[in-house]
Design a protein around this motif. Structure first.
Motif, short mmCIF file in Angstrom:
data_model
loop_
_atom_site.label_atom_id
_atom_site.label_comp_id
_atom_site.label_asym_id
_atom_site.label_seq_id
_atom_site.Cartn_x
_atom_site.Cartn_y
_atom_site.Cartn_z
N UNK A 29 -43.20 12.26 -32.94
CA UNK A 29 -43.23 11.83 -34.34
C UNK A 29 -42.83 12.97 -35.27
N UNK A 30 -43.41 14.13 -35.05
CA UNK A 30 -43.08 15.27 -35.92
C UNK A 30 -41.62 15.66 -35.77
N UNK A 31 -41.14 15.74 -34.53
CA UNK A 31 -39.76 16.16 -34.26
C UNK A 31 -38.76 15.23 -34.95
N UNK A 32 -38.94 13.93 -34.80
CA UNK A 32 -38.02 12.97 -35.42
C UNK A 32 -38.10 13.08 -36.94
N UNK A 33 -39.30 13.10 -37.48
CA UNK A 33 -39.47 13.20 -38.93
C UNK A 33 -38.87 14.50 -39.46
N UNK A 36 -35.08 14.46 -39.62
CA UNK A 36 -34.57 13.64 -40.72
C UNK A 36 -34.83 14.32 -42.06
N UNK A 37 -36.04 14.85 -42.24
CA UNK A 37 -36.45 15.40 -43.52
C UNK A 37 -36.10 16.88 -43.71
N UNK A 74 -41.09 2.99 -36.61
CA UNK A 74 -42.08 3.28 -37.64
C UNK A 74 -41.91 4.72 -38.15
N UNK A 75 -41.73 5.66 -37.24
CA UNK A 75 -41.56 7.06 -37.65
C UNK A 75 -40.31 7.22 -38.51
N UNK A 76 -39.21 6.64 -38.08
CA UNK A 76 -37.96 6.74 -38.85
C UNK A 76 -38.16 6.16 -40.25
N UNK A 77 -38.78 4.99 -40.33
CA UNK A 77 -39.00 4.38 -41.64
C UNK A 77 -39.90 5.23 -42.53
N UNK A 78 -40.94 5.82 -41.95
CA UNK A 78 -41.82 6.70 -42.74
C UNK A 78 -41.07 7.94 -43.21
N UNK A 79 -40.23 8.49 -42.36
CA UNK A 79 -39.45 9.68 -42.75
C UNK A 79 -38.43 9.33 -43.83
N UNK A 80 -37.73 8.22 -43.65
CA UNK A 80 -36.72 7.83 -44.65
C UNK A 80 -37.37 7.56 -46.01
N UNK A 136 -29.32 12.01 -35.65
CA UNK A 136 -30.54 12.62 -35.12
C UNK A 136 -31.04 11.86 -33.90
N UNK A 137 -31.10 10.54 -34.01
CA UNK A 137 -31.63 9.74 -32.90
C UNK A 137 -30.73 9.83 -31.66
N UNK A 138 -29.43 9.90 -31.85
CA UNK A 138 -28.52 9.96 -30.70
C UNK A 138 -28.38 11.39 -30.15
N UNK A 139 -27.99 12.31 -31.00
CA UNK A 139 -27.62 13.65 -30.53
C UNK A 139 -28.81 14.58 -30.34
N UNK A 140 -29.85 14.41 -31.10
CA UNK A 140 -30.99 15.32 -30.99
C UNK A 140 -32.15 14.70 -30.22
N UNK A 141 -32.31 13.38 -30.29
CA UNK A 141 -33.39 12.70 -29.58
C UNK A 141 -32.93 12.04 -28.29
N UNK A 142 -31.62 11.84 -28.14
CA UNK A 142 -31.08 11.30 -26.90
C UNK A 142 -31.26 9.81 -26.70
N UNK A 143 -31.49 9.05 -27.76
CA UNK A 143 -31.63 7.61 -27.62
C UNK A 143 -30.27 6.98 -27.34
#
Length: 181
Positions: A29-33, A36-37, A74-80, A136-143
């Motif tokens: 959660x922290x890494x994704x947020x 993005x932020x 949920x994490x992405x939406x909270x960060x955005x 971020x989701x593709x290149x840094x998180x690998x989704x």
């Protein structure tokens, strides 16, 4: 299977099970947020907001998607929702060191790697939020593209298009700065 049992225990009010969920997913959660932020305190707040939303929505989670995918959404939406109107600071010194640990042992190599990390950080911040999030989701998180589409609730074609545009824009921004053109 273990995760489903853990989630079921959470639904029944088991505080230890909830603590385990938080322990398992806090880093993600922290890494994704943060990615993005690009701001530590905002990322922590976004991660906390995400956990509150997950806790409140958990009784309604029906496993139509994987828990992890639902959690990412949920994490992405909270960060955005917390994106500031102005640019944020570059990575702090300790995060820069983490990014260049695999760099050359010589001081010049470390300095160059740190500068490149700062440039990449700066360039990512220049992307529009929807491109940045997909990148971020593709290149840094690998989704996968399908996972990103599910997390963001958009078609795979839109994921592909946004990722293409993000990569293209990053190349435009970084090429002159890195002396590659």
């Amino acid at each position: 299977m273990e995760e489903e049992r853990l989630l079921e225990r959470c639904r029944k009010g088991d505080e230890r099970a909830w603590a385990e969920i938080v322990n398992r997913y806090w880093g993600l959660a922290f890494r994704v947020a943060y990615r993005i932020l690009r701001h530590k305190e905002e990322a922590e707040d976004a991660a906390q907001d995400a956990f509150v939303q997950v806790y409140l929505a958990l009784p309604n989670f029906r496993h139509q998607s994987q828990f992890r995918t639902w959690f990412y959404r949920i994490v992405v939406n909270c960060a955005l929702a917390r994106l500031p109107p102005s640019p944020v600071e570059l990575l702090d010194e300790s995060q820069q060191v983490e990014l260049v640990e695999g760099a050359h042992e010589d001081p010049e190599g470390i300095v160059l790697a740190r500068e490149r990390a700062q440039l990449l950080d700066w360039a990512i911040k220049q992307l529009p939020p929807e491109w940045r999030t997909v990148f971020v989701l593709r290149e840094l998180e690998g989704l996968s593209y399908a996972e990103i589409a599910e997390v963001l609730g958009i078609p795979i074609g839109t994921v592909e298009s946004r990722l293409f545009r993000a990569r293209q824009r990053l190349r435009q921004l970084l090429k002159p700065l890195l002396g590659d053109g």
